[in-house]
Scaffold this active site. Structure first.
Site, PDB file in Angstrom:
ATOM      1  N   SER A 244       0.821  -1.212   0.000  1.00  0.00           N
ATOM      2  CA  SER A 244       0.000   0.000   0.000  1.00  0.00           C
ATOM      3  C   SER A 244       0.856   1.264   0.000  1.00  0.00           C
ATOM      4  O   SER A 244       2.032   1.251   0.355  1.00  0.00           O
ATOM      5  CB  SER A 244      -0.910   0.023   1.225  1.00  0.00           C
ATOM      6  OG  SER A 244      -1.575  -1.207   1.382  1.00  0.00           O
TER       7      SER A 244
HETATM    8  N1  SAH Z   1      -0.536  -3.762   3.811  1.00  0.00           N
HETATM    9  C1  SAH Z   1       0.116  -4.627   2.849  1.00  0.00           C
HETATM   10  C2  SAH Z   1      -0.614  -4.619   1.535  1.00  0.00           C
HETATM   11  C3  SAH Z   1      -1.572  -5.694   1.467  1.00  0.00           C
HETATM   12  S1  SAH Z   1      -2.374  -5.912  -0.092  1.00  0.00           S
HETATM   13  C4  SAH Z   1       1.538  -4.208   2.670  1.00  0.00           C
HETATM   14  O1  SAH Z   1       1.991  -3.302   3.382  1.00  0.00           O
HETATM   15  O2  SAH Z   1       2.235  -4.795   1.854  1.00  0.00           O
HETATM   16  C5  SAH Z   1      -3.694  -6.940   0.513  1.00  0.00           C
HETATM   17  C6  SAH Z   1      -3.303  -8.366   0.810  1.00  0.00           C
HETATM   18  O3  SAH Z   1      -4.479  -8.994   1.325  1.00  0.00           O
HETATM   19  C7  SAH Z   1      -2.872  -9.179  -0.380  1.00  0.00           C
HETATM   20  O4  SAH Z   1      -1.599  -9.702  -0.138  1.00  0.00           O
HETATM   21  C8  SAH Z   1      -3.934 -10.287  -0.487  1.00  0.00           C
HETATM   22  O5  SAH Z   1      -3.419 -11.520  -0.900  1.00  0.00           O
HETATM   23  C9  SAH Z   1      -4.435 -10.346   0.934  1.00  0.00           C
HETATM   24  N2  SAH Z   1      -5.785 -10.906   1.149  1.00  0.00           N
HETATM   25  C10 SAH Z   1      -6.904 -10.724   0.420  1.00  0.00           C
HETATM   26  N3  SAH Z   1      -7.947 -11.384   0.976  1.00  0.00           N
HETATM   27  C11 SAH Z   1      -7.465 -11.998   2.098  1.00  0.00           C
HETATM   28  C12 SAH Z   1      -8.046 -12.839   3.103  1.00  0.00           C
HETATM   29  N4  SAH Z   1      -9.328 -13.191   3.097  1.00  0.00           N
HETATM   30  N5  SAH Z   1      -7.246 -13.278   4.100  1.00  0.00           N
HETATM   31  C13 SAH Z   1      -5.924 -12.953   4.134  1.00  0.00           C
HETATM   32  N6  SAH Z   1      -5.328 -12.170   3.210  1.00  0.00           N
HETATM   33  C14 SAH Z   1      -6.077 -11.699   2.203  1.00  0.00           C
END
Ligand code: SAH
Length: 193
Positions: A39
């Site tokens: 993000s």
């Molecule tokens: N804050 C993170 C960005 C995350 S992007 C950073 O600093 O890098 C969102 C993430 O949520 C992705 O990696 C995706 O695979 C994950 N995601 C989506 N649905 C999910 C779920 N139900 N449980 C766990 N992870 C999930």
């Protein structure tokens, strides 16, 4: 100030793929593989300010992604529990968290919309992917007086929402915080894969 310090002390380049390391300190979201992104730092700072962590909290994070936000949470709270559904991302995040010496983090590979009941309740829950509704298990695992931040809405356009649980009773209040654009929350209480 605590949030600013957490950013200063957390080396973002450790959480960005090698080929993009020269861009690690731009205020931009960047691809981390598997169709996911790390993000934008400004968005993460806003998230963290809203949670108002004091260092004593047990925090649950859904969507570890690169692990960068996990490391920021680890600097701001007592214990961090984080769930990622994509195993390859979870493994890379685990290695980066080790390199960043974040010791107070536990990582689970699985569907975060189910929460992680073994360590509940959580004083704060941060959902880093956008879902159609607040997953009920997460509400149940939120401590009295606890705060959850979650992007809610359609795929590609959500409203960042603060969900607060009352000090007593199960009453929950939702406050919109503004527009957001996160990758989809995929799972039992999210979108279909
Ligand atoms: N804050 C993170 C960005 C995350 S992007 C950073 O600093 O890098 C969102 C993430 O949520 C992705 O990696 C995706 O695979 C994950 N995601 C989506 N649905 C999910 C779920 N139900 N449980 C766990 N992870 C999930």
């Amino acid at each position: 100030l605590a949030v600013l310090r957490a950013f200063t002390e957390t080396p973002r380049h450790l959480f960005v793929p090698h080929a993009l390391r020269h861009r690690a300190y731009e205020d931009a979201a960047l691809p981390i593989g598997n169709g996911q992104t790390i993000s934008q730092p400004f968005t993460q700072a806003r998230y963290l300010e809203t949670l108002g962590l004091t260092g004593k909290e047990r925090v649950l994070e859904i969507g570890t992604g690169s692990g960068y936000q996990t490391a920021l949470l680890a600097a701001l709270a007592d214990q961090v529990f984080t769930i990622e559904r994509v195993r390859a991302l979870a493994e890379a995040a685990q290695a980066a968290l080790k390199a960043a010496a974040a010791g107070n983090v536990s990582l689970l590979v699985g569907d975060g919309t189910l929460g992680w009941s073994a360590y509940a309740p959580y004083h704060a829950i941060l959902v880093a992917a956008g879902g159609p509704e607040v997953p009920q298990p997460l509400v149940q695992q939120l401590a009295p007086g606890g705060r959850m931040i979650i992007p809610l809405g359609a795929k590609g356009a959500q409203t960042l929402t603060l969900v607060q649980r009352a000090e007593s009773g199960g009453c929950v209040r939702a406050t919109p915080l503004g527009e957001a654009r996160f990758v989809p929350l995929v799972g039992k209480h999210g979108f279909d894969a």
